[in-house]
Design an enzyme around this catalytic site. Structure first.
Site, PDB file in Angstrom:
ATOM      1  N   ARG A 247       3.204   6.679  -4.369  1.00  0.00           N
ATOM      2  CA  ARG A 247       1.915   7.152  -3.554  1.00  0.00           C
ATOM      3  C   ARG A 247       1.532   8.465  -3.978  1.00  0.00           C
ATOM      4  NH1 ARG A 247       1.363   2.619  -2.596  1.00  0.00           N
ATOM      5  NH2 ARG A 247       1.247   1.335  -0.697  1.00  0.00           N
ATOM      6  N   GLU A 276      -8.394   8.231  -3.162  1.00  0.00           N
ATOM      7  CA  GLU A 276      -8.876   7.221  -4.282  1.00  0.00           C
ATOM      8  C   GLU A 276     -10.042   6.699  -3.685  1.00  0.00           C
ATOM      9  OE1 GLU A 276      -5.786   4.552  -4.609  1.00  0.00           O
ATOM     10  OE2 GLU A 276      -4.340   5.724  -5.472  1.00  0.00           O
ATOM     11  N   HIS A 295      -5.179   2.701  -9.861  1.00  0.00           N
ATOM     12  CA  HIS A 295      -4.238   1.955  -8.701  1.00  0.00           C
ATOM     13  C   HIS A 295      -4.176   0.545  -9.127  1.00  0.00           C
ATOM     14  CE1 HIS A 295      -2.300   2.288  -4.188  1.00  0.00           C
ATOM     15  NE2 HIS A 295      -1.629   1.562  -5.269  1.00  0.00           N
ATOM     16  N   SER A 297      -1.322  -0.925 -10.898  1.00  0.00           N
ATOM     17  CA  SER A 297      -0.208  -1.294 -11.685  1.00  0.00           C
ATOM     18  C   SER A 297       0.181  -2.727 -11.535  1.00  0.00           C
ATOM     19  CB  SER A 297       1.020  -0.252 -11.517  1.00  0.00           C
ATOM     20  OG  SER A 297       0.912  -0.122 -10.009  1.00  0.00           O
TER      21      SER A 297
END
Length: 323
Positions: A247, A276, A295, A297
């Site tokens: 995170r 974000e 973000h 992945s």
């Protein structure tokens, strides 16, 4: 998605599904859910149009699959027995304060994140940033990748060695990497599943100077907010790389930027951030030694199928216990 899709007579248990996401890869396709319906004929599947509808009708279902479930909603969920969410972290689905309703978080992310991590490691180690810039300049320099060494000679430190860390360790050990994982209170000194050495988090400062790659997999909660800071970056060796797939809030981002600018490390591969989307004014965008993914992945085409099959297995076990 169809509403009340099973045409058979009214059944005893209902599963409400509200899994809409603004990220296309994270939406669960209707054909995948139809496949799961066939495997669980004792359930009635109902697909809701919004989070607002789920909250309005929360007294009805026995099970719910969703991205968001606030703690306050459990009081009105009189029939509810379990909540399923694809998310690995507990950022959006709270646990039942009374402990009556079980909560199941996604545990299928490790295979995807480990491959995303490996991709970044190979990018940095093979100096692909340099090869791209040389291509643009039409330079054919056979020495430009010379400083690289095989991953088999690299040491990887995983900060927050949980389920995802196990997947990462298993993949990296296959390449010959030495892997060390930190946990708050490890029960053993070595993970039998992967061969990774385990140390308590209190030993992190001792391990940082030894690592070629430092991987942050910490969850985002009050205990980890800004936990990784300038002290840790200063302890890393100058040629090491830092990665964050946990995170973004677990890292003090301004300290990270400062360390990168000062050359305290070779570079960073970042998938998560304090804010974000990452603001356009963030200096991270301008640093040549930073690789950024948004973000994403776990944004693989298999995402929905992996979640649906994991949920189906958990539901089968729950239903078997209730018979």
């Amino acid at each position: 998605w169809r509403r009340g899709s099973n045409s058979m007579a009214k059944r005893r248990r209902k599963l409400f599904v509200e899994l809409h996401s603004s990220v296309r890869a994270l939406n669960i396709r209707s054909d995948v859910m139809r496949e799961i319906e066939c495997r669980l004929p004792e359930l009635t599947f109902e697909y809701l149009s919004s989070q607002a509808e789920l909250q309005r009708r929360i007294a009805e279902p026995h099970y719910a699959a969703c991205w968001n479930f606030p703690a306050s909603l459990y009081r009105r969920a009189k029939n509810l027995r379990a909540v399923f969410t694809p998310a690995a972290g507990r950022d959006w689905v709270d646990r039942d304060p009374d402990g009556r309703v079980a909560t199941y978080y996604g545990s299928f992310h490790g295979a995807m994140i480990s491959e995303s991590l490996l991709a970044m490691m190979l990018y940095f180690n093979n100096r692909f940033g340099t090869t791209l810039s040389r291509k643009a300049a039409r330079e054919f320099d056979r020495d430009m990748q010379m400083p690289r060494t095989r991953l088999a000679q690299h040491r990887v430190l995983i900060v927050g060695y949980g389920n995802i860390g196990v997947h990462c360790a298993r993949l990296l050990r296959g390449f010959g990497c030495t892997v060390v994982g930190t946990k708050r209170s490890p029960r053993a000194t070595r993970d039998r599943r992967t061969g990774a050495r385990l140390v308590p988090f209190s030993r992190l400062m001792d391990e940082l100077p030894l690592a070629d790659h430092v991987v942050d997999l910490l969850p985002g909660d009050t205990s980890t907010k800004g936990l990784i800071n300038r002290r840790h970056f200063a302890a890393m060796r100058a040629g090491a790389w830092f990665y964050n797939f946990g995170r973004g809030t677990s890292v003090n981002e301004s300290d990270l930027v400062d360390a990168l600018k000062r050359g305290r490390m070779a570079g960073a591969g970042l998938d998560v951030f304090e804010r974000e989307p990452l603001p356009a004014r963030s200096p991270l965008w301008q640093l040549d030694n930073v690789l950024i993914t948004p973000h994403s992945s776990c944004c693989y085409s298999e995402y929905g199928r992996l979640f649906a099959h994991e949920m189906a297995g958990r539901l089968r076990r729950l239903l078997a216990r209730e018979r």
